[in-house]
Write an enzyme that holds these catalytic residues in place. Structure first.
Site, PDB file in Angstrom:
ATOM      1  N   CYS A   3       0.849  -1.190   0.000  1.00 14.10           N
ATOM      2  CA  CYS A   3       0.000   0.000   0.000  1.00 14.10           C
ATOM      3  C   CYS A   3       0.882   1.236   0.000  1.00 14.10           C
ATOM      4  O   CYS A   3       1.618   1.490   0.972  1.00 14.10           O
ATOM      5  CB  CYS A   3      -0.920   0.012   1.219  1.00 14.10           C
ATOM      6  SG  CYS A   3      -1.958   1.484   1.317  1.00 14.10           S
ATOM      7  N   CYS A  11      -1.911   7.147   5.353  1.00  5.44           N
ATOM      8  CA  CYS A  11      -3.015   6.427   5.982  1.00  5.44           C
ATOM      9  C   CYS A  11      -2.433   5.257   6.764  1.00  5.44           C
ATOM     10  O   CYS A  11      -1.670   4.462   6.207  1.00  5.44           O
ATOM     11  CB  CYS A  11      -4.011   5.922   4.936  1.00  5.44           C
ATOM     12  SG  CYS A  11      -5.349   4.897   5.628  1.00  5.44           S
ATOM     13  N   CYS A  14      -4.770   0.471   8.387  1.00  7.31           N
ATOM     14  CA  CYS A  14      -4.474  -0.968   8.415  1.00  7.31           C
ATOM     15  C   CYS A  14      -3.374  -1.206   9.448  1.00  7.31           C
ATOM     16  O   CYS A  14      -2.183  -1.243   9.114  1.00  7.31           O
ATOM     17  CB  CYS A  14      -4.062  -1.461   7.037  1.00  7.31           C
ATOM     18  SG  CYS A  14      -5.402  -1.425   5.824  1.00  7.31           S
ATOM     19  N   CYS A  84      -7.046   2.985  -2.778  1.00 12.40           N
ATOM     20  CA  CYS A  84      -6.907   2.056  -1.653  1.00 12.40           C
ATOM     21  C   CYS A  84      -7.019   0.610  -2.121  1.00 12.40           C
ATOM     22  O   CYS A  84      -8.008   0.234  -2.772  1.00 12.40           O
ATOM     23  CB  CYS A  84      -7.984   2.346  -0.607  1.00 12.40           C
ATOM     24  SG  CYS A  84      -8.017   1.151   0.749  1.00 12.40           S
ATOM     25  N   GLN A 208     -22.514  -7.247   5.698  1.00 14.19           N
ATOM     26  CA  GLN A 208     -21.127  -7.569   6.008  1.00 14.19           C
ATOM     27  C   GLN A 208     -20.191  -6.978   4.960  1.00 14.19           C
ATOM     28  O   GLN A 208     -20.505  -6.938   3.769  1.00 14.19           O
ATOM     29  CB  GLN A 208     -20.932  -9.088   6.066  1.00 14.19           C
ATOM     30  CG  GLN A 208     -21.744  -9.788   7.142  1.00 14.19           C
ATOM     31  CD  GLN A 208     -21.164  -9.620   8.531  1.00 14.19           C
ATOM     32  OE1 GLN A 208     -20.227  -8.856   8.739  1.00 14.19           O
ATOM     33  NE2 GLN A 208     -21.736 -10.314   9.503  1.00 14.19           N
ATOM     34  N   GLU A 258     -35.942  -7.686  13.701  1.00 14.60           N
ATOM     35  CA  GLU A 258     -35.002  -6.602  13.372  1.00 14.60           C
ATOM     36  C   GLU A 258     -35.685  -5.265  13.635  1.00 14.60           C
ATOM     37  O   GLU A 258     -36.880  -5.104  13.363  1.00 14.60           O
ATOM     38  CB  GLU A 258     -34.576  -6.714  11.902  1.00 14.60           C
ATOM     39  CG  GLU A 258     -33.861  -5.532  11.313  1.00 14.60           C
ATOM     40  CD  GLU A 258     -32.551  -5.217  12.018  1.00 14.60           C
ATOM     41  OE1 GLU A 258     -32.309  -4.020  12.274  1.00 14.60           O
ATOM     42  OE2 GLU A 258     -31.790  -6.150  12.323  1.00 14.60           O
ATOM     43  N   ASN A 299     -26.845 -12.023  16.163  1.00 14.13           N
ATOM     44  CA  ASN A 299     -25.774 -11.410  15.360  1.00 14.13           C
ATOM     45  C   ASN A 299     -25.757  -9.919  15.688  1.00 14.13           C
ATOM     46  O   ASN A 299     -26.131  -9.081  14.870  1.00 14.13           O
ATOM     47  CB  ASN A 299     -26.036 -11.650  13.874  1.00 14.13           C
ATOM     48  CG  ASN A 299     -24.948 -11.058  13.000  1.00 14.13           C
ATOM     49  OD1 ASN A 299     -23.800 -10.924  13.419  1.00 14.13           O
ATOM     50  ND2 ASN A 299     -25.309 -10.691  11.774  1.00 14.13           N
ATOM     51  N   CYS A 325     -18.703  -9.868  16.381  1.00 14.01           N
ATOM     52  CA  CYS A 325     -17.604  -9.098  15.801  1.00 14.01           C
ATOM     53  C   CYS A 325     -16.748  -8.452  16.874  1.00 14.01           C
ATOM     54  O   CYS A 325     -15.907  -7.607  16.577  1.00 14.01           O
ATOM     55  CB  CYS A 325     -18.139  -8.043  14.830  1.00 14.01           C
ATOM     56  SG  CYS A 325     -19.226  -6.815  15.587  1.00 14.01           S
TER      57      CYS A 325
END
Length: 368
Positions: A3, A11, A14, A84, A208, A258, A299, A325
């Site tokens: 990158c 940046c 990451c 990116c 996702q 939901e 979830n 997550c």
């Protein structure tokens, strides 16, 4: 992953880029094991190291003549990240065109330090088929006539942009989007085909970030649930119906819950098109009244299920399938459900190059 932005110090999003991908997986697996504890762990589901993000959330800055699409630096000025390497090819190809549109349509980038301007963000999502949803986050309706005027040019350059809309975010706030959406194309549904299931995403809906890994997550969930053979399933935080529609089978009752009415509308339409008997309801997952299904799917967002955990502990559910997550909140929630013991677990690496990952855990009530 190479990158140039990272190498130049422009940046550093990451945070694990200097760590080899195999070692990233080892570290994430260790964190997941600490959160879940001993159980039957399957090998981590790997991602591509680059070109895996199906969405771009780009801050617009600079000037009409020289706009930037990317992030803001410490002074609130734009850092252009159009190249990116994380983005899927359809997203990467769209970003230079969208940057050119800013100039063509005279869309004044919003200046955070000065609190003036119109265009705040450009949001792009790609389906597995390469179709695009493009959204322009504006401060007001002032630029809408120019956007509509240049829409034919945009669609000529991006023929796969099947959903285009404007979102209004008038306040100066650290938000990505506002509540009001203005459709610019008749179609406002992006078809996200996962395995053999078509999921329907509206502007503002959650999906996702990594389509290939998400498809693997849903396949694995379906296989585990079929092995367990529950007669009924309640899918909490069901979103557009990803788990519910993958788990639906003849003779198995599946209900999704939901809070987003728009997501539920999309899930219901997807179920009708598929001929599925899965049902979807608008409601607060944390306060869902019926937890009597054989299996409950959760979830949740990063904050976890919180007060729902003791309710599941006290429920009649024989099984819980938890897709998390956030290992920290996962560990907290598992501790609040001591009678539901992990029997299978797997790491799904949705987010290479940073610490985040998805963990799927199947819990079974002890003594059943």
């Amino acid at each position: 992953m190479d990158c140039s932005y990272y190498a130049a110090g422009r940046c550093r999003s990451c945070t694990l880029l200097e760590i080899g991908y195999p070692q990233q997986l080892v570290s994430k697996q260790a964190v997941a094991r600490d959160a879940v504890g001993p159980t039957a762990w399957e090998e981590p589901f790997r991602s591509a190291e680059a070109g895996f993000r199906n969405k771009a959330k780009m801050v617009v800055a600079g000037t009409v003549e020289a706009p930037s699409l990317g992030i803001l630096d410490g002074a609130g000025l734009g850092v252009d990240l159009v190249g990116c390497p994380l983005h899927e090819a359809p997203v990467a190809a769209a970003l230079p065109v969208l940057r050119e549109l800013v100039t063509r349509a005279r869309l004044t980038p919003y200046s955070v330090p000065e609190r003036r301007g119109e265009l705040k963000h450009v949001l792009v999502t790609a389906s597995p088929a390469g179709e695009l949803m493009v959204r322009f986050v504006l401060r007001s309706t002032e630029a809408l006539p120019r956007l509509r005027k240049h829409l034919p040019w945009l669609r000529e350059r991006l023929p796969h942009a099947v959903v285009v809309s404007a979102n209004l975010l008038p306040q100066h706030a650290a938000l990505t989007e506002g509540r009001e959406e203005v459709p610019l194309t008749e179609n406002q549904l992006l078809t996200m085909r996962m395995n053999d299931v078509d999921l329907l995403l509206r502007p503002g809906g959650f999906f996702q970030t990594n389509s290939a890994v998400a498809a693997g997550l849903y396949r694995t969930a379906a296989a585990w649930v079929d092995d367990a053979a529950p007669g009924s399933v309640t899918d909490l935080y069901c979103g557009v119906g990803g788990f519910a529609l993958h788990l639906a089978r003849p003779g198995r009752e599946v209900v999704g819950v939901e809070t987003s009415a728009e997501a539920v509308d999309g899930a219901r339409l997807a179920a009708r098109r598929r001929g599925s008997t899965a049902r979807f309801e608008v409601g607060d997952a944390t306060a869902a009244g019926d937890l009597g299904a054989d299996l409950v799917v959760v979830n949740p967002p990063r904050r976890g299920i919180g007060a729902l955990a003791p309710r599941l502990e006290a429920s009649a559910a024989r099984l819980v399938l938890y897709s998390s997550c956030n290992p920290s909140t996962l560990a907290r929630d598992l501790a609040a459900m001591p009678s539901l013991r992990p029997v299978r677990a797997q790491l799904f690496d949705m987010f290479p190059q940073n610490h985040h990952a998805e963990v799927l855990v199947l819990l079974e009530r002890s003594g059943v």
